[in-house]
Design a protein around this motif. Structure first.
Motif, PDB file in Angstrom:
ATOM      1  N   ASP A  18       1.030  -1.444   0.493  1.00 19.94           N
ATOM      2  CA  ASP A  18      -0.342  -0.254  -0.238  1.00 19.94           C
ATOM      3  C   ASP A  18       1.258   1.853   0.149  1.00 19.94           C
ATOM      4  OD1 ASP A  18      -2.047  -2.139   0.251  1.00 19.94           O
ATOM      5  OD2 ASP A  18      -2.760  -1.441   2.264  1.00 19.94           O
ATOM      6  N   LEU A  19       0.381   2.677  -1.091  1.00 19.27           N
ATOM      7  CA  LEU A  19       1.170   3.710  -1.040  1.00 19.27           C
ATOM      8  C   LEU A  19       0.279   4.760  -0.404  1.00 19.27           C
ATOM      9  CD1 LEU A  19       3.041   3.102  -4.022  1.00 19.27           C
ATOM     10  CD2 LEU A  19       4.022   2.179  -2.070  1.00 19.27           C
ATOM     11  N   THR A  20       0.306   5.787   0.854  1.00 20.99           N
ATOM     12  CA  THR A  20       0.263   7.139   0.785  1.00 20.99           C
ATOM     13  C   THR A  20       0.279   7.775  -0.040  1.00 20.99           C
ATOM     14  OG1 THR A  20       1.844   7.252   2.203  1.00 20.99           O
ATOM     15  CG2 THR A  20      -0.600   6.049   3.195  1.00 20.99           C
ATOM     16  N   HIS A  25       5.356  18.047   2.196  1.00 17.32           N
ATOM     17  CA  HIS A  25       5.701  19.820   2.628  1.00 17.32           C
ATOM     18  C   HIS A  25       6.413  18.521   4.232  1.00 17.32           C
ATOM     19  CE1 HIS A  25       2.710  17.720   6.087  1.00 17.32           C
ATOM     20  NE2 HIS A  25       2.096  17.577   4.795  1.00 17.32           N
ATOM     21  N   PRO A  26       7.427  19.777   4.562  1.00 12.30           N
ATOM     22  CA  PRO A  26       8.256  19.194   5.504  1.00 12.30           C
ATOM     23  C   PRO A  26       7.752  17.802   6.542  1.00 12.30           C
ATOM     24  CG  PRO A  26       8.419  21.759   5.539  1.00 12.30           C
ATOM     25  CD  PRO A  26       7.437  21.425   4.628  1.00 12.30           C
ATOM     26  N   ASP A  27       6.981  17.734   7.253  1.00  7.34           N
ATOM     27  CA  ASP A  27       6.109  17.288   7.781  1.00  7.34           C
ATOM     28  C   ASP A  27       5.510  15.650   7.227  1.00  7.34           C
ATOM     29  OD1 ASP A  27       7.726  18.599  10.060  1.00  7.34           O
ATOM     30  OD2 ASP A  27       5.142  20.090  10.118  1.00  7.34           O
ATOM     31  N   SER A  28       5.610  15.755   6.120  1.00  3.99           N
ATOM     32  CA  SER A  28       5.039  15.004   5.520  1.00  3.99           C
ATOM     33  C   SER A  28       5.132  13.558   5.767  1.00  3.99           C
ATOM     34  CB  SER A  28       5.016  15.341   4.116  1.00  3.99           C
ATOM     35  OG  SER A  28       4.579  14.653   3.217  1.00  3.99           O
ATOM     36  N   ASN A  29       4.404  12.704   5.802  1.00  5.80           N
ATOM     37  CA  ASN A  29       4.673  10.706   6.015  1.00  5.80           C
ATOM     38  C   ASN A  29       3.558  10.129   5.451  1.00  5.80           C
ATOM     39  OD1 ASN A  29       5.849   9.335   7.465  1.00  5.80           O
ATOM     40  ND2 ASN A  29       4.471   9.112   9.345  1.00  5.80           N
ATOM     41  N   VAL A  30       3.775  10.911   3.948  1.00  5.31           N
ATOM     42  CA  VAL A  30       3.157   9.833   2.695  1.00  5.31           C
ATOM     43  C   VAL A  30       4.385   9.277   1.814  1.00  5.31           C
ATOM     44  CG1 VAL A  30       0.677  11.190   2.706  1.00  5.31           C
ATOM     45  CG2 VAL A  30       3.143  11.573   0.700  1.00  5.31           C
ATOM     46  N   ASP A  31       4.086   8.710   1.631  1.00  2.00           N
ATOM     47  CA  ASP A  31       4.631   7.356   0.391  1.00  2.00           C
ATOM     48  C   ASP A  31       4.977   8.354  -0.959  1.00  2.00           C
ATOM     49  OD1 ASP A  31       5.437   5.394   1.789  1.00  2.00           O
ATOM     50  OD2 ASP A  31       3.208   4.860   1.559  1.00  2.00           O
ATOM     51  N   LYS A  45      -4.997   6.935  -0.857  1.00  2.00           N
ATOM     52  CA  LYS A  45      -4.151   6.318  -0.598  1.00  2.00           C
ATOM     53  C   LYS A  45      -4.259   4.533  -1.985  1.00  2.00           C
ATOM     54  CE  LYS A  45      -3.200   2.415   3.239  1.00  2.00           C
ATOM     55  NZ  LYS A  45      -3.078   2.223   4.732  1.00  2.00           N
ATOM     56  N   PHE A  46      -2.805   4.213  -2.115  1.00  5.46           N
ATOM     57  CA  PHE A  46      -3.120   3.545  -3.118  1.00  5.46           C
ATOM     58  C   PHE A  46      -3.071   1.811  -2.723  1.00  5.46           C
ATOM     59  CE2 PHE A  46      -0.817   6.524  -6.034  1.00  5.46           C
ATOM     60  CZ  PHE A  46      -2.080   5.722  -6.771  1.00  5.46           C
ATOM     61  N   ILE A  47      -4.531   0.771  -2.665  1.00  3.32           N
ATOM     62  CA  ILE A  47      -4.061  -0.304  -2.224  1.00  3.32           C
ATOM     63  C   ILE A  47      -3.768  -1.393  -2.829  1.00  3.32           C
ATOM     64  CG2 ILE A  47      -5.957  -1.728  -0.909  1.00  3.32           C
ATOM     65  CD1 ILE A  47      -7.545   0.842  -0.184  1.00  3.32           C
ATOM     66  N   TYR A  48      -2.624  -2.216  -2.357  1.00  6.65           N
ATOM     67  CA  TYR A  48      -2.211  -3.238  -3.428  1.00  6.65           C
ATOM     68  C   TYR A  48      -2.943  -4.747  -3.629  1.00  6.65           C
ATOM     69  CZ  TYR A  48       0.533  -6.826  -4.991  1.00  6.65           C
ATOM     70  OH  TYR A  48       1.207  -8.128  -6.351  1.00  6.65           O
ATOM     71  N   ASP A  49      -3.772  -5.091  -3.940  1.00  6.78           N
ATOM     72  CA  ASP A  49      -4.322  -6.396  -3.685  1.00  6.78           C
ATOM     73  C   ASP A  49      -3.490  -7.522  -4.432  1.00  6.78           C
ATOM     74  OD1 ASP A  49      -6.332  -8.166  -3.637  1.00  6.78           O
ATOM     75  OD2 ASP A  49      -7.388  -7.771  -5.445  1.00  6.78           O
ATOM     76  N   ASP A  50      -2.924  -8.099  -3.594  1.00  4.47           N
ATOM     77  CA  ASP A  50      -2.504  -9.418  -4.030  1.00  4.47           C
ATOM     78  C   ASP A  50      -2.943 -10.354  -5.243  1.00  4.47           C
ATOM     79  OD1 ASP A  50      -3.018 -10.653  -1.981  1.00  4.47           O
ATOM     80  OD2 ASP A  50      -0.977 -10.646  -0.634  1.00  4.47           O
ATOM     81  N   SER A  51      -4.203 -10.587  -4.371  1.00  2.00           N
ATOM     82  CA  SER A  51      -4.298 -12.100  -5.460  1.00  2.00           C
ATOM     83  C   SER A  51      -4.828 -11.293  -6.616  1.00  2.00           C
ATOM     84  CB  SER A  51      -6.341 -11.987  -4.420  1.00  2.00           C
ATOM     85  OG  SER A  51      -7.009 -10.853  -5.037  1.00  2.00           O
ATOM     86  N   ASP A  52      -4.376 -10.762  -7.605  1.00  2.00           N
ATOM     87  CA  ASP A  52      -4.702 -10.328  -8.803  1.00  2.00           C
ATOM     88  C   ASP A  52      -3.317  -9.403  -9.442  1.00  2.00           C
ATOM     89  OD1 ASP A  52      -5.857  -8.013  -8.206  1.00  2.00           O
ATOM     90  OD2 ASP A  52      -6.922  -8.288  -9.446  1.00  2.00           O
ATOM     91  N   ASP A  53      -2.565  -9.072  -8.369  1.00  2.00           N
ATOM     92  CA  ASP A  53      -1.285  -7.780  -8.619  1.00  2.00           C
ATOM     93  C   ASP A  53      -2.002  -6.505  -9.343  1.00  2.00           C
ATOM     94  OD1 ASP A  53       1.447  -7.855  -7.918  1.00  2.00           O
ATOM     95  OD2 ASP A  53       1.805  -8.299 -10.771  1.00  2.00           O
ATOM     96  N   VAL A  58      -8.568   4.876  -2.931  1.00  2.00           N
ATOM     97  CA  VAL A  58      -8.981   5.026  -2.233  1.00  2.00           C
ATOM     98  C   VAL A  58      -9.033   6.730  -2.002  1.00  2.00           C
ATOM     99  CG1 VAL A  58     -10.240   4.807   0.589  1.00  2.00           C
ATOM    100  CG2 VAL A  58      -9.177   3.170  -1.127  1.00  2.00           C
ATOM    101  N   ASP A  59      -9.565   8.064  -1.819  1.00  2.00           N
ATOM    102  CA  ASP A  59      -9.456   9.594  -1.526  1.00  2.00           C
ATOM    103  C   ASP A  59      -9.778   9.426  -0.045  1.00  2.00           C
ATOM    104  OD1 ASP A  59      -9.900  11.988  -3.280  1.00  2.00           O
ATOM    105  OD2 ASP A  59     -10.935  11.951  -1.944  1.00  2.00           O
ATOM    106  N   ASN A  60      -9.425   9.728   0.559  1.00  2.00           N
ATOM    107  CA  ASN A  60      -9.496  10.514   1.893  1.00  2.00           C
ATOM    108  C   ASN A  60      -9.819  11.598   2.121  1.00  2.00           C
ATOM    109  OD1 ASN A  60      -8.034   7.767   2.385  1.00  2.00           O
ATOM    110  ND2 ASN A  60      -6.453   9.054   2.834  1.00  2.00           N
ATOM    111  N   ASN A  61     -11.193  12.037   1.414  1.00  2.00           N
ATOM    112  CA  ASN A  61     -11.977  12.865   1.514  1.00  2.00           C
ATOM    113  C   ASN A  61     -11.659  14.114   1.388  1.00  2.00           C
ATOM    114  OD1 ASN A  61     -14.959  13.774   1.775  1.00  2.00           O
ATOM    115  ND2 ASN A  61     -14.651  13.707   4.534  1.00  2.00           N
TER     116      ASN A  61
END
Length: 86
Positions: A18-20, A25-31, A45-53, A58-61
């Protein structure tokens, strides 16, 4: 995973986890840090589905939303992606 932001900047991202996504910005903690005034600090967030690679997104509102293939994604809805513009 290959992503192009709203300014046309391409990103090649690692597969297999998964990747956020958020504004850089300086305090950013995202991928994936996007340099854009329309990107929220915790945009989605990008959500990885290993069942079909594959990946889902998902948009976080976020304030300005996320567009997939020209269609605005409903907040907090998992959507298969082949092209994402935020």
């Amino acid at each position: 995973l290959f992503v192009v932001d709203s300014l046309g900047k391409p990103y090649v991202l690692p597969m297999g986890r998964d990747l956020t996504v958020g504004r850089k910005h300086p305090d950013s903690n995202v991928d994936v840090q996007l340099v854009s005034t329309i990107t929220s600090s915790n945009h989605g967030k990008f959500i990885y589905d290993d069942s079909d690679d594959s990946y889902y997104y998902v948009d976080n509102n976020s304030l300005n939303g996320t567009f997939i293939n020209g269609k605005k994604l409903e907040p907090l809805t998992k959507e298969y992606i082949d092209k994402v513009l935020s």
